[in-house]
Structure formats: structure tokens, C-alpha cells
Motif scaffolding. Sequence first.
Motif, PDB file in Angstrom:
ATOM      1  N   LYS A   1     -47.865  13.584   8.202  1.00 37.37           N
ATOM      2  CA  LYS A   1     -46.873  13.059   7.204  1.00 37.37           C
ATOM      3  C   LYS A   1     -45.657  14.021   7.499  1.00 37.37           C
ATOM      4  CE  LYS A   1     -50.078  11.037   3.986  1.00 37.37           C
ATOM      5  NZ  LYS A   1     -50.326  11.121   2.514  1.00 37.37           N
ATOM      6  N   TYR A   2     -44.543  13.305   7.936  1.00 36.09           N
ATOM      7  CA  TYR A   2     -43.453  14.383   8.212  1.00 36.09           C
ATOM      8  C   TYR A   2     -42.323  14.261   7.228  1.00 36.09           C
ATOM      9  CZ  TYR A   2     -45.515  14.528  12.912  1.00 36.09           C
ATOM     10  OH  TYR A   2     -46.284  14.531  14.092  1.00 36.09           O
ATOM     11  N   PRO A   3     -41.593  15.486   6.844  1.00 36.33           N
ATOM     12  CA  PRO A   3     -40.384  15.226   6.095  1.00 36.33           C
ATOM     13  C   PRO A   3     -39.563  14.091   6.368  1.00 36.33           C
ATOM     14  CG  PRO A   3     -41.222  17.445   6.760  1.00 36.33           C
ATOM     15  CD  PRO A   3     -41.730  16.834   7.359  1.00 36.33           C
ATOM     16  N   GLU A   4     -39.026  13.170   5.373  1.00 38.41           N
ATOM     17  CA  GLU A   4     -38.034  12.453   5.727  1.00 38.41           C
ATOM     18  C   GLU A   4     -36.699  12.970   5.634  1.00 38.41           C
ATOM     19  OE1 GLU A   4     -36.854   7.790   3.979  1.00 38.41           O
ATOM     20  OE2 GLU A   4     -38.595   8.940   3.540  1.00 38.41           O
ATOM     21  N   VAL A   5     -36.216  13.046   6.813  1.00 40.61           N
ATOM     22  CA  VAL A   5     -34.873  13.536   7.250  1.00 40.61           C
ATOM     23  C   VAL A   5     -33.828  12.323   7.140  1.00 40.61           C
ATOM     24  CG1 VAL A   5     -33.694  15.043   8.465  1.00 40.61           C
ATOM     25  CG2 VAL A   5     -36.188  15.207   8.683  1.00 40.61           C
ATOM     26  N   ARG A   6     -32.823  12.751   6.116  1.00 43.18           N
ATOM     27  CA  ARG A   6     -31.736  11.702   6.217  1.00 43.18           C
ATOM     28  C   ARG A   6     -30.956  11.402   7.569  1.00 43.18           C
ATOM     29  NH1 ARG A   6     -26.231  12.266   5.146  1.00 43.18           N
ATOM     30  NH2 ARG A   6     -26.334  14.430   4.555  1.00 43.18           N
ATOM     31  N   ARG A   7     -30.708  10.308   7.848  1.00 40.86           N
ATOM     32  CA  ARG A   7     -30.047   9.822   8.907  1.00 40.86           C
ATOM     33  C   ARG A   7     -28.627   8.987   8.710  1.00 40.86           C
ATOM     34  NH1 ARG A   7     -32.857   9.067  13.625  1.00 40.86           N
ATOM     35  NH2 ARG A   7     -31.751   7.287  14.379  1.00 40.86           N
ATOM     36  N   ASP A   8     -27.768   9.892   8.846  1.00 43.15           N
ATOM     37  CA  ASP A   8     -26.383   9.220   8.663  1.00 43.15           C
ATOM     38  C   ASP A   8     -25.653   8.309   9.612  1.00 43.15           C
ATOM     39  OD1 ASP A   8     -23.597   8.837   7.819  1.00 43.15           O
ATOM     40  OD2 ASP A   8     -23.088  10.915   7.419  1.00 43.15           O
ATOM     41  N   ALA A   9     -25.825   7.019   9.289  1.00 44.09           N
ATOM     42  CA  ALA A   9     -25.452   6.030  10.093  1.00 44.09           C
ATOM     43  C   ALA A   9     -23.914   6.134  10.564  1.00 44.09           C
ATOM     44  CB  ALA A   9     -25.642   4.623   9.734  1.00 44.09           C
ATOM     45  N   ALA A  10     -23.011   6.940   9.838  1.00 46.49           N
ATOM     46  CA  ALA A  10     -21.647   6.740   9.971  1.00 46.49           C
ATOM     47  C   ALA A  10     -20.932   7.567  10.987  1.00 46.49           C
ATOM     48  CB  ALA A  10     -21.056   7.184   8.684  1.00 46.49           C
ATOM     49  N   VAL A  11     -22.015   8.363  11.535  1.00 42.12           N
ATOM     50  CA  VAL A  11     -21.281   9.518  12.648  1.00 42.12           C
ATOM     51  C   VAL A  11     -21.775   8.851  14.110  1.00 42.12           C
ATOM     52  CG1 VAL A  11     -21.592  11.817  13.411  1.00 42.12           C
ATOM     53  CG2 VAL A  11     -22.002  11.494  10.948  1.00 42.12           C
ATOM     54  N   ILE A  12     -20.616   8.446  14.562  1.00 42.27           N
ATOM     55  CA  ILE A  12     -20.723   8.283  15.774  1.00 42.27           C
ATOM     56  C   ILE A  12     -19.454   8.607  16.650  1.00 42.27           C
ATOM     57  CG2 ILE A  12     -20.720   6.000  17.270  1.00 42.27           C
ATOM     58  CD1 ILE A  12     -22.176   4.557  15.218  1.00 42.27           C
TER      59      ILE A  12
ATOM     60  N   LEU B   1     -30.097   2.549  13.628  1.00 36.94           N
ATOM     61  CA  LEU B   1     -29.692   3.633  12.607  1.00 36.94           C
ATOM     62  C   LEU B   1     -30.478   3.127  11.095  1.00 36.94           C
ATOM     63  CD1 LEU B   1     -26.717   5.400  13.575  1.00 36.94           C
ATOM     64  CD2 LEU B   1     -28.930   5.934  14.288  1.00 36.94           C
ATOM     65  N   ALA B   2     -31.242   4.214  10.125  1.00 29.52           N
ATOM     66  CA  ALA B   2     -31.873   3.856   9.146  1.00 29.52           C
ATOM     67  C   ALA B   2     -30.418   4.021   7.966  1.00 29.52           C
ATOM     68  CB  ALA B   2     -32.808   4.670   8.760  1.00 29.52           C
ATOM     69  N   LEU B   3     -30.594   3.229   6.909  1.00 28.68           N
ATOM     70  CA  LEU B   3     -29.608   3.935   6.099  1.00 28.68           C
ATOM     71  C   LEU B   3     -29.891   5.191   5.280  1.00 28.68           C
ATOM     72  CD1 LEU B   3     -29.215   0.374   4.020  1.00 28.68           C
ATOM     73  CD2 LEU B   3     -27.643   1.176   5.663  1.00 28.68           C
ATOM     74  N   PRO B   4     -28.789   5.869   4.840  1.00 28.84           N
ATOM     75  CA  PRO B   4     -28.942   7.055   4.268  1.00 28.84           C
ATOM     76  C   PRO B   4     -30.010   7.050   2.907  1.00 28.84           C
ATOM     77  CG  PRO B   4     -26.639   7.029   4.516  1.00 28.84           C
ATOM     78  CD  PRO B   4     -27.370   5.464   4.991  1.00 28.84           C
ATOM     79  N   LEU B   5     -31.013   7.876   2.840  1.00 27.40           N
ATOM     80  CA  LEU B   5     -31.880   8.004   1.813  1.00 27.40           C
ATOM     81  C   LEU B   5     -31.233   8.743   0.714  1.00 27.40           C
ATOM     82  CD1 LEU B   5     -34.929   8.450   4.156  1.00 27.40           C
ATOM     83  CD2 LEU B   5     -34.352   6.565   3.045  1.00 27.40           C
ATOM     84  N   ILE B   6     -31.733   8.265  -0.625  1.00 32.68           N
ATOM     85  CA  ILE B   6     -31.382   8.960  -1.950  1.00 32.68           C
ATOM     86  C   ILE B   6     -31.931  10.242  -1.626  1.00 32.68           C
ATOM     87  CG2 ILE B   6     -31.456   8.606  -4.205  1.00 32.68           C
ATOM     88  CD1 ILE B   6     -31.334   5.658  -4.094  1.00 32.68           C
ATOM     89  N   ALA B   7     -33.190  10.395  -1.824  1.00 27.06           N
ATOM     90  CA  ALA B   7     -34.038  11.610  -1.608  1.00 27.06           C
ATOM     91  C   ALA B   7     -34.343  11.857  -0.154  1.00 27.06           C
ATOM     92  CB  ALA B   7     -35.254  11.571  -2.360  1.00 27.06           C
ATOM     93  N   SER B   8     -33.771  13.172   0.396  1.00 27.49           N
ATOM     94  CA  SER B   8     -33.668  13.427   1.792  1.00 27.49           C
ATOM     95  C   SER B   8     -35.120  13.960   2.221  1.00 27.49           C
ATOM     96  CB  SER B   8     -32.637  14.643   2.011  1.00 27.49           C
ATOM     97  OG  SER B   8     -31.468  14.281   1.678  1.00 27.49           O
ATOM     98  N   PHE B   9     -35.758  14.643   1.323  1.00 31.11           N
ATOM     99  CA  PHE B   9     -37.249  15.075   1.950  1.00 31.11           C
ATOM    100  C   PHE B   9     -38.329  14.719   0.944  1.00 31.11           C
ATOM    101  CE2 PHE B   9     -33.860  17.955   3.200  1.00 31.11           C
ATOM    102  CZ  PHE B   9     -33.968  17.834   4.521  1.00 31.11           C
ATOM    103  N   LEU B  10     -38.296  13.352   0.519  1.00 30.31           N
ATOM    104  CA  LEU B  10     -39.683  12.801   0.051  1.00 30.31           C
ATOM    105  C   LEU B  10     -40.562  12.798   1.276  1.00 30.31           C
ATOM    106  CD1 LEU B  10     -38.391  10.049  -2.292  1.00 30.31           C
ATOM    107  CD2 LEU B  10     -39.394  12.059  -2.901  1.00 30.31           C
ATOM    108  N   VAL B  11     -41.839  13.211   1.021  1.00 32.21           N
ATOM    109  CA  VAL B  11     -42.808  13.151   2.076  1.00 32.21           C
ATOM    110  C   VAL B  11     -43.383  11.835   2.036  1.00 32.21           C
ATOM    111  CG1 VAL B  11     -45.070  14.067   3.001  1.00 32.21           C
ATOM    112  CG2 VAL B  11     -43.275  15.548   2.033  1.00 32.21           C
ATOM    113  N   VAL B  12     -43.250  10.978   3.252  1.00 30.73           N
ATOM    114  CA  VAL B  12     -43.903   9.636   3.112  1.00 30.73           C
ATOM    115  C   VAL B  12     -44.830   9.409   4.302  1.00 30.73           C
ATOM    116  CG1 VAL B  12     -41.587   8.738   2.267  1.00 30.73           C
ATOM    117  CG2 VAL B  12     -41.745   9.045   4.613  1.00 30.73           C
TER     118      VAL B  12
END
Length: 740
Positions: free
Chosen positions: A35-46, A17-28
Motif C-alpha cells: 500500500k503506497y502513499p497516494e501522491v497528488r498528481r497535478d494534471a494542469a502542469v504540462i 492523468l488523475a484528478l488532484p486528490l483532496i487528501a494527498s497522503f491517504l494510504v489506499v
Amino acid sequence: MIAMTMLRDNMAVFGGLALPLIASFLVVGVTCSYKYPEVRRDAAVIDEYHGTKIADPYRWLEDPDSEETKAFITAQNNLTLTYLEDAPYRKELRSKLTELWDYPRRGIPKKRGEKYYFFANSGLQNQWVFMVQDSVEAGEPRVFLDPNTLSSDGTVSIKTSSFSKDGSLFAYGLSQSGSDWVTVHIKNVTSGENFPEILRHIKWPSISWTHDNVGFFYSRYPSQDDNKNETGRETGSTEHEKIYYHKVGTAQDKDVLVVEFIDKPKLSLSTEISDDGDYLIVLTYEVINEEFVYFASLKDSLKTGFQEKIQLQPLNTEPASFSYVTNDESLFYFITDLDAPSNKLVRVDLNKPEKKYWSTVIPEANEVLEWADPINNNFMFTSYTKDVKSTLELRHLQNGSLILEYPLEIGSISSTSGKRKDTEFFFKLSTYKNPGIIYRIDFTKDDLKPKIFHETTSKIDSSSLVVEQIFYKSKDGTKVPMYILYRKDLVRDGSAPAYLYSYGGFSSSIEVGYSTSYLVFVNNLRGVVAIPSIRGGGEYGKDWWDDGRLLNKQNCFDDFASAAEYLIENKYTSPSKLIINGASNGGLLVAATVNQRPELFGAAVPEVGVMDMLRFQKFTVGYYWCGEYGCSENKTHFDNLITYSPLHNIRLPKNETVQYPAMLVKTADHDDRVVPLHSFKYVSELQHTIGSSERQTNPLLIRIESKAGHGSGTPTTKLIEDIVDEYGFYIRALNITFYE
């Protein structure tokens, strides 16, 4: 309103799992072509299921109203719109669809009171208009209720309607933006005026009028439940449905609670009044098509005006499907699959309702008995499904003996009209070539042959269309029927695009029917349309359903993949030109099959699909589906669900020459049946795991429709634009040519 064995034991499915991003939808930028929207991944939800840890990094997308979810929708739709706007032939496609859609059509007439009512559409009206006519053969039809006047964009639709016994009152349910929630209104037929009360907190109402024409029974949910804000955007579980009696002309808060099951909050309830008006029938289920039926005499309650709860008696002790046909006093006729997977017609004396006293009127046959409609007092029409084709017979009601068999063109009887005391019967036959012929049978005549009452004529010349039915073998050798549509001039060299559609669930049969969009695909894209009736449906009765649900769900995906293999092997198409589509349970079918067999397909469009098989039961009415899929709370079912859950089985194909097909996931913001969070989470994982690979050059997109629901009630303008986008996606992704 569902075999992968790659799971590592005791490890989170979403590994790394990636660490949460500061900006959820920066196009990278990624290494693929998009180029897909960067969607925040929350590593804490298991979550932990029976000792197995499962990560859910997109749990936050389950909140439809958060600012972050709204930003996700905007970013994804912007990306998809950019791709679709660059598709060739969009203008030509829209023009052709609009031209071919624009033809007058009408529904079957139903006699209520002394008048006849039917739905009609002049061509491009957003919603069908409810019409009235004084005589079936004379007089000009006039508008009775036009839902197009109730909104500026055509997003208010009629979901249900019912007339009082004498035809003087009309109750109808309106839905906004495709939501399953409806508001029930009551109209005086003579004056045309609505009564002041509006009934709320209702889904899928069965409006059952008492024969004194004073009021009706209906079911509703508690109004104080904050989870049910009736916007069509909520996700909370919908429970504690109860049956009320409403007296016309009074406020809803005066309605009398007549039936509730306090200890069973997840029961779905529906009602029906017997033909003689003396009995109330209540159908209940927690598992769709596995019902428990109750009944009560209304004679005493009618005298007192329903001031207290009705005392119900049970009809059956084993779950089964039941369909009320008619009754003679206490002798009731039901179609049921109890001890008869292909259905039978039974007679039950409510004075002795135990199964040992039931008598069989029409025994089970090899074909599925779909319905029985009483007519002209002592007769009935029956219809069987025989290899995905409708039949029609006339029989004696009391003993079920056959009087006449009617030869029909290959098609489906899509609707019927006629009550037991009527002397005329209408039915509508739909085929892949014809948008519908309405037939009338008049019992006042000696000749009981069907006469054409109305034939709809479309703008498409179907003379060059070939409709072929074949039977192919699935992975385990089971024979599966499939209709294939194509032009006579098709060259079977594998170069044609093909559109493969199925459903395969909830005992729901795919009926033969006319489709403008199918014929545009065949004629204007020079394509092939294939519709297999895979297991999980009801085409061959309960056994066919059972073979495609619960622990047998994998059979659905195998049947679907085998249909694709048949089309490829017989050179109707090739993998690079093969498209698969399905909606709702069919969306699950498409997504799961892509995960398992990505090499078979060039494009895939899963619509409003059930994608998270571990949590579906937690949202709106998802718990009803546990009888279809099982639930993750049960270890046996969890072990099965995790093998095919679309969200949890997205992995790069082992074969490095294989990529995922071009994918357009479709959902709608007011879908309160299969809530859009399923598609949001699925496409996010798809873009993260597959879209980041340099071998994935096909697009992975999502189309999120606004002011629309699970499909029902969608206005014509939205339907056409939806097809323009979908077919435009195929044209661009698969390099398909559009022909005028």
C-alpha cells in the motif's frame, strides 16, 4: 556536485492523468502486495518541448519546504521503515558491520612548514581527525583539528583545507549535513586559535595562498542572491561565481574582487598559485573537464596588496582538461588532453602562450596519463591508468625521460604527498584486499625503492577472496573491463546473490579500492561483487568518455546491461539474485537500465540519481551537466534525453511475466547537488504506474536520509545504518541468508 522508443508523438508522456486528490497522503489499497502513499498528481502542469507536450504532475515536489512535500517524506519513510524493520538479520548485520568497521586507519602524511599532518580515524569516529606530528619518524601524533567536537551527531565535516606557504596559517572549510556549501575558517598554527572572520557563500573552494603568507584567493557566490540560503535544502540555480582576495585578520566584506566574468554567469572558477608564487592560474569551465585556463603575473599586485582586479591572459582557445604540474619562471608544465585523448605533458612559455609554441615533454601513450608530481627539484613521479590499474614511474622533469618503473600490486594510487623542493615522496596504494599501504621514497638515500611507511590492517581476512578481472563484450562489440570479487569456495551455479555497481559519466574513473561493505556482501551474504568500468568514465581517456556522453549516453546503459548478462551467462548469479547499484550519475544509470531491461534484475538501488533529464539544469549546479547529457532546450538533445530519462520512461513491461525488480530509491534532504526532487518525482511515478499493477509484487520504496547530502562527509554512524538498511532490503526482497 544518462533505447526506449515508446514515446507517442505529440502526446503527454504521463498519459491518463488523475484528478488532484483532496487528501494527498491517504494510504489506499492497490492490487499489489503493498500500500503506497497516494501522491497528488497535478494534471494542469504540462510543458511543451519543441512541439511535444510533456506532463509533470509532481512539479509541486520541487519545493522541499512545502508542508505537502514534508508530508510526502514522512509517509514514504514510514512505509519504507516498516518494510525494513521486518527484514531478517538486521541485528546480526549491524553487529557485524560495526565490528568490522572498527579498526584504526590513517591517511597519507603531508609536510607543511616543518611539521607533518595527516587524517586518522580510530575506527568508529564519525569524522576523520586531522593530526599533527613534529617528525615523520618520531614523536607522538596529536590532534590538530577534530571535527567530531563541532557537532553532537558528527554531521559537521572538513570539506577542504590549505596551509600558507610557511605553514603558519591554516584555512579550512566546514560543511554541515553533507551540504556542498562551506564556511571557511582560519587557524593560527602556533597558538591554535581561530581568527575572528568566517568566510561564507562558498562551494568547493580552491584556497590559494600568496607566498607572502598574508592572504589567499578563493571563489564565492553573491551573498544577496535569495536562491542561495546555504541551508543545503535550496533548489535555486547557483550562478555568478567570482574570485576574491582575502587578507587574514580582516572581515569578509573587506575582501577584494579580483576576477569576474560578468557576461558568463554560469562559469565555475578555481585558482592555483604557481610553485614559485609569482603567478595566478585560473581554471574556468561551463562543461566539466572542458576548461579554459587564464594566468596573470602577481609580482606587481603583491607589492600593492591586491587593491584592484587582476588582468588575466588566456592560455588556450580550445576547451580541454588542464592540470598544472609545476613551473620554472615562465615555463609551465601542464597535463592536458588537448589533441591527446589519453593525455600528454606539455611545456608552455607564458611569454608565448599560443599553442603553436608549446612543446611536448611526455607524448600521449596508449594508457591514460593520470598525474605528474614534481619532486627533489628536477624529477617527477608519473602515474598511468592501464586497464584500471595504477602504474608508477620516476622521470626527469625537463625532458620526461624515464628513470625507473616501480612494480605495483593490482590497485590504485589513491593519494600522494610531496612538493617539488621536498626530498621525500609518499603514496598510498589501495586494493580490493587491503585497506591501504602508504609507501615512502627518500631521495637522500641511494636506494629509491619504496619502503612501507604505514600499513593499515583491517579485521577481515581476505585470504579467501578472489579478485578477477575479465573483459566482456557490450551490445556493439566494445570490450569493457570488469573486476569480479568472490570467495574461493563460490559454486558457480547461478544461485549466489550478486552486486553490480558502476558509474559511467563525467570522465570519472572507478578506482580499485578497499570496501568493508563489499567484503561483508562477499563473506557474510556469500555473494559476488562486480564493478565494470563502462563507457562515460575516464578509464581509457577522453574517447572513452565521449563514447558514453551526450548522444552516446545509451552506450552506458548497454554496457551495464551487458555486464549483467555476462554474470548471468557465466553462472555467477541469476536474474532473481542480481542487484544493481549506483549513485548520482550512477543512480541515473541504474534507473534507466531498469526501465529498459527490468527482466535482468532482482533488486535495484538508485542513489541520489539524476532522474528528470528535462529539468535537471534548472536546479543548483545542474547546468554544469549539460556537457555530459545535453539540455532539453536543444531539440537534438531533447530527442535523445526523452528516450532514456528515468522519470519519463516508466512503463509496464510488454512481457506480462516480467515485473520491475525490488527497488529502494535513496536520497537525502540536504543534497544540494542532485536535489532530492529527482528521486521524489521518480518514486511517485514508479509507485503510480508500476506499483498499481497486480503483477508487481516486488516493493518500490524510497529511503530519504535526514541531515545528509550527496555523500561526502556522511558520519560513520549514518554510513553503517545506511548499509544495514540497504543490505537488509536485499536480504528480505531476495530471500538472502546471512552467515556469521
